[in-house]
Every structure is written in structure tokens, then in C-alpha cells.
Design an enzyme around this catalytic site. Sequence first.
Site, PDB file in Angstrom:
ATOM      1  N   LYS A 114       0.864  -1.198   0.000  1.00 32.03           N
ATOM      2  CA  LYS A 114       0.000   0.000   0.000  1.00 32.03           C
ATOM      3  C   LYS A 114       0.887   1.230   0.000  1.00 32.03           C
ATOM      4  CE  LYS A 114      -4.483   0.880   0.352  1.00 32.03           C
ATOM      5  NZ  LYS A 114      -5.541  -0.050  -0.048  1.00 32.03           N
TER       6      LYS A 114
HETATM    7  N1  GLU Z   1      -7.274  -0.003  -3.332  1.00 33.27           N
HETATM    8  C1  GLU Z   1      -8.024  -1.194  -3.567  1.00 33.27           C
HETATM    9  C2  GLU Z   1      -8.067  -2.062  -2.333  1.00 33.27           C
HETATM   10  O1  GLU Z   1      -7.885  -1.593  -1.238  1.00 33.27           O
HETATM   11  C3  GLU Z   1      -7.551  -1.942  -4.796  1.00 33.27           C
HETATM   12  C4  GLU Z   1      -6.145  -2.435  -4.751  1.00 33.27           C
HETATM   13  C5  GLU Z   1      -5.645  -3.022  -6.063  1.00 33.27           C
HETATM   14  O2  GLU Z   1      -6.414  -3.139  -6.986  1.00 33.27           O
HETATM   15  O3  GLU Z   1      -4.455  -3.338  -6.112  1.00 33.27           O
HETATM   16  O4  GLU Z   1      -8.381  -3.226  -2.391  1.00 33.27           O
END
Ligand code: GLU
Length: 424
Positions: A114
Site C-alpha cells: 500500500k
Molecule cells: N485499493 C483497492 C483495495 O484496497 C484496490 C487495490 C488493487 O487493486 O491493487 O483493495
Amino acid sequence: MITEVSSSLENEMNPWLAAEARFDEAASRLGLDDGMRKILRSPAREVTVHIPVQLDDGRLEVFTGYRVQHSVARGPAKGGVRFAPDVTLDEVKALASWMTWKCAVVNIPFGGGKGGVVCDPRLLSMSELERITRRYTAELIEFIGPEKDVPAPDMNTNQQTMAWIMDTYSMHMRSTVTAVVTGKPLDLGGSRGRTEATGRGCQIVTSQALKLFGLEPHNTRVVIQGFGNVGSMAARLMAQAGYRIIAIVEYDVTVYNDHGLDIAALLAHRNETGSIRDFTGGENVPQQDGLFLDCDVLVPAARENVLTSQNAARVRAKILCEGANGPTTPEADKILAEKGIFVIPDILANAGGVTVSYFEWVQDRQGFFWNEQLVNGRLEEIMVNSFRDVVGYAEKHGVHNRTAAYMLALDRVSFAMKLRGIYA
Ligand code: GLU
């Protein structure tokens, strides 16, 4: 006494402590050995960057950004990048670990990562946002890549942000590398169905839960908190499936209509006026009452720590579908469990987004693109199977769905770790 209460509330609201608490419970139940616990409990890598950016008025500002790779045991790190003024490293660590567990729950070949940049997008112009995004990407150039770590959209980032990341990375690599990020525009290697995917996943798992409750879509009353990408898509798709969306809870107001809101008209009203307030097809209700309306399904689709020890007792839903990451604190979990609320935990409920991100990554690497029907069909299959896996695991082990989802995920990730062994 007052400071004791406020510091315990502060701890409750710390997402990293919440992530650790959930991890510890699942690890104990699984009987995970001490060494494996130490490895999986903490992120593998945490990068902090301080990025100088020139603002439109000529001033120089320094922004802080993070990228955390929690695990790469099952594949490249995967997870979004959020822009918000209150992003902290602890929050990004928690969100990265949730991505590891989420990818394992839906059994796609990714680890968890993240990113976040501390900035207030509402106060920044498009060109300032572009410069922040590009410099942030440049600072992380050796850490990201299709085989290393693949960012995606999250709070306050979107297809355009992903296009800038893709372009910046590609300029450094001297070739176009579409698979470095997902959630891109269709014309730059994006996947059909990606924008709707998280909301669609919420709708799919909710429909599975409704079957367990013997509820028909037209008798199902839904309250959705948040009207951003996840909340608005979930609302649209649930309404399409025949559910009655009786309220949308936004940061400034709740809009309520017991007969069901016309979601397309509400979206048009919001786009026109900037708020859902004063929608002719519903009534304004105090914002803070929205979460506690009598309903069958509550979908918190905004952000962390919405349901806490202070308010969980007031929830009147039968099913909680966590569209956001971390909307419920561990203390609130206990209260919801006592009330017998059926929780579809975030690492399952909102996994539709990363699942279609996986499809996007596969399509980019093959240079061969799927139609929307294929994307949605494959998403449905994965979400339904994962829902059954989690609920089946919960029944088998006599635990709640959240603990079951964590146990399933920990089991898969620790198995991969054992197979790989420790490189010394
Ligand atoms: N931000 C989204 C999540 O928290 C998608 C993450 C992604 O597609 O890599 O799942």
C-alpha cells in the site's frame, strides 16, 4: 481517568494495532509457530520519501509519501495508493497487511502493499497532483514494477493518477510498461469492469449472504455509507439487482427514502450540486443517524474506524458488508458478534477491486484483452467461491467470518513461505 479513556480510544482507532489484533487472534487459532508469526506480523519493507514539488504559485513544498510492502511470499506486492492529509505510516502498514490477506482470501498470486502521500487533493490543482504523483513514482522507481510491486487506485486517486504513474515508470525504463499499475484508463491497458469491480464484488457477496438469510432482493433494505467509487458503484449495482437502497450516508448528510432511492438520479444531483443534500427523491436526515437506520444490509464504503466501541451497539442491520478497508474496530467486532450481525469482512467483501486488478495485470502481460462479460463472469466465480470458502471455514472452526477469513489467508501465506524457505 479521562486520559485513560482517550488513550484507549486512540489505540482502538490505530489501524495498525487493529491489524495486529486480528492477526494475533487468527495466528493463535491456527497454532502458527512463533517464527512464522514474527515474519508475517510485520511488513517486509517500509519506504518513506520526502518529495519536493513546485506549486503553481512558484513556492516549493515538501510532501511525505509512503510505500509499504507487507509480503511478497505469494507474488508481487499489490495494493493502492491513497492521497489524504491524515495518512500515517501506521495506516499504510495496516492497509498493506490487509492487502496480503485479501489477495490470499481470493487466492490470486499477489502479496500485499500500500502507498500513501500526505496531501490534501482538494487544495491542489491537477498539475500539482501530477507533479506529486510523478515525483513520488520516481522516488520509488527501484521498488515498483510488474514483478515487484503493482500500485492501484485508492482513496482520492483514480485512472488519471495511474496513467501518470505508468508514464513516469515507463520513461525511466525507456519502454512502455503498462503492467506496473492497475486501474488505468482503458486506452492505456486498463481492464473493462475495473472501475465497477469493488462495488460489484460487494453486491456479489451480499447476494450470497442474502440467500443464507432467505431474503429476496426486493425485500432487502440497504444503507450505504460513502458515495465515492465503491459506495456509488455498490449502490448502482445493488439497485440494479432489485435491492431497495433506503439511505446514502455522506460526510455532510444522510439522504433517506424508505421506498428506495433512485441512484442514477442521486448521482446526477451530486454531480450537479457537489452534494447529495436536498435531493428531491429523498429527505435529508442528520448525517450521524444514517449508520444506525433499521435495515437488512449496511455497507460502510468510506474509510477506517467508522464502527467503534462507542457506536457499534446502535447498528440495526442483519448483514454488514465492509466495502471500505478497516471500517470496524476489533472492539466493535465483539459488539457486532454479540448482536449476531453477519459480517462480510473487508478482506473478502471489497476484494473485487484487486481481483479485477489481477485480471488487468494478466491482460497487460499477455497484450490480449477480455470483454466485460468475461471479466464479470470470472469475478463472480472468484467472489462466490471465496465467500463459500470463508463461511465454510467459519462453520468448520466455530469462528466468526472475520477470523475465518484471516485464518484462511494466514494458512495460505504461511504455506507459501514454508515452501519457499528462508534465504540466508
Ligand atoms: N485499493 C483497492 C483495495 O484496497 C484496490 C487495490 C488493487 O487493486 O491493487 O483493495
